[in-house]
Write a protein that holds these residues in place. Sequence first.
Motif, PDB file in Angstrom:
ATOM      1  N   VAL A 284       0.845  -1.210   0.000  1.00 26.22           N
ATOM      2  CA  VAL A 284       0.000   0.000   0.000  1.00 26.22           C
ATOM      3  C   VAL A 284       0.867   1.242   0.000  1.00 26.22           C
ATOM      4  O   VAL A 284       0.599   2.231  -0.716  1.00 26.22           O
ATOM      5  N   GLU A 285       1.928   1.219   0.788  1.00 28.69           N
ATOM      6  CA  GLU A 285       2.818   2.378   0.832  1.00 28.69           C
ATOM      7  C   GLU A 285       3.507   2.589  -0.506  1.00 28.69           C
ATOM      8  O   GLU A 285       3.679   3.732  -0.950  1.00 28.69           O
ATOM      9  N   ALA A 286       3.902   1.468  -1.146  1.00 33.54           N
ATOM     10  CA  ALA A 286       4.577   1.599  -2.474  1.00 33.54           C
ATOM     11  C   ALA A 286       3.607   2.161  -3.496  1.00 33.54           C
ATOM     12  O   ALA A 286       3.984   2.983  -4.350  1.00 33.54           O
ATOM     13  N   ARG A 287       2.339   1.741  -3.437  1.00 32.05           N
ATOM     14  CA  ARG A 287       1.361   2.261  -4.396  1.00 32.05           C
ATOM     15  C   ARG A 287       1.118   3.741  -4.169  1.00 32.05           C
ATOM     16  O   ARG A 287       1.033   4.525  -5.130  1.00 32.05           O
ATOM     17  N   ASP A 288       1.007   4.112  -2.877  1.00 35.65           N
ATOM     18  CA  ASP A 288       0.783   5.531  -2.594  1.00 35.65           C
ATOM     19  C   ASP A 288       1.938   6.393  -3.040  1.00 35.65           C
ATOM     20  O   ASP A 288       1.757   7.510  -3.585  1.00 35.65           O
ATOM     21  N   ALA A 289       3.151   5.890  -2.930  1.00 39.68           N
ATOM     22  CA  ALA A 289       4.328   6.625  -3.350  1.00 39.68           C
ATOM     23  C   ALA A 289       4.352   6.773  -4.853  1.00 39.68           C
ATOM     24  O   ALA A 289       4.716   7.826  -5.413  1.00 39.68           O
ATOM     25  N   ALA A 290       3.962   5.718  -5.556  1.00 39.05           N
ATOM     26  CA  ALA A 290       3.969   5.752  -7.034  1.00 39.05           C
ATOM     27  C   ALA A 290       2.914   6.739  -7.534  1.00 39.05           C
ATOM     28  O   ALA A 290       3.118   7.453  -8.520  1.00 39.05           O
ATOM     29  N   GLU A 291       1.796   6.845  -6.927  1.00 41.62           N
ATOM     30  CA  GLU A 291       0.736   7.742  -7.359  1.00 41.62           C
ATOM     31  C   GLU A 291       1.097   9.202  -7.098  1.00 41.62           C
ATOM     32  O   GLU A 291       0.679  10.105  -7.816  1.00 41.62           O
ATOM     33  N   ALA A 292       1.922   9.417  -6.059  1.00 42.06           N
ATOM     34  CA  ALA A 292       2.332  10.774  -5.773  1.00 42.06           C
ATOM     35  C   ALA A 292       3.351  11.234  -6.830  1.00 42.06           C
ATOM     36  O   ALA A 292       3.411  12.400  -7.164  1.00 42.06           O
TER      37      ALA A 292
END
Length: 292
Positions: A284-292
């Motif tokens: 989840v953290e990796a996905r949130d970082a990629a979207e930012a």
Amino acid sequence: MIQFKDFRIRTKLVTIMVLTGMLVLLLALVAVVASEYARTRTAVTDEIHTLATVVGNNVSAALVFQDRGAADTTLSALGAKPGILAAYLYDANGEVFSRYHAPGLDVDATGEPPFRLSPDAANARNLAGQITDTLKDGHLHVIRPVEIHSEYIGALHIIDDQSELARMVQNVYTVALIILLVSLVLIIVLSARLQRVFSDPVHRLIETMRTVASEKNYATRMTRFSNDEFGELVDVFNVMLSEVQERDAQLANHGQLLEKQVAERTTELSAAVQELEKITREAVEARDAAEA
């Protein structure tokens, strides 16, 4: 209604021993009483026979000389013996030559007792020197021919009421009854003591079984107290307890092992869940970082 099979084992044992002992004792007493009765009756009859022989010899001269006074005197001497109710001396023709009646004897209209044999029956001409005895209406009739030099001159007829026999038999019955009662008491006392040989081991076994059942203590053991079937029963019971205890221990060990395995599986599952949560969180953290 309580049946015999429902009685306590102590009561059954005492009852069986008492009944067995009393049955054997009764059979023995019946045999003894019967034998004693036969012996006593023979003794009483032989005594009357002897008396008839003595009196017959004494009255022979009176018959020969037709001396009724002497014959009456001789027959009256029979009053000294209790039980002699009457006596008759017959001549060679079967006619009454002399008679004796005990004092107070009941007689009929003819002046004779109702139990007297007829003169023909009392005539002993054909006895050939033998004494005969007959029981009639409870009275013993002893008939003896009177002879001189083997020549028949008359007959002596003695009637006994068997009172002496009755008295002696009564004594035998009394003694037998006393023996029976004393033996009954002894049998009951001995049976009450001897039954413990059988009932006490059973009671011990029952008490031990109740203790094991209530306390669930399968480590309990009975001490072998004899080398008979009860001792073998104790051994078998102890073996059974050992097997139950062993199986109980196996079940306890299996339960502990199962608990350990469940705890291990629970720990592994908890670790897997934590690992899964960690991976999920990182994703989840990796996905949130990629979207930012």
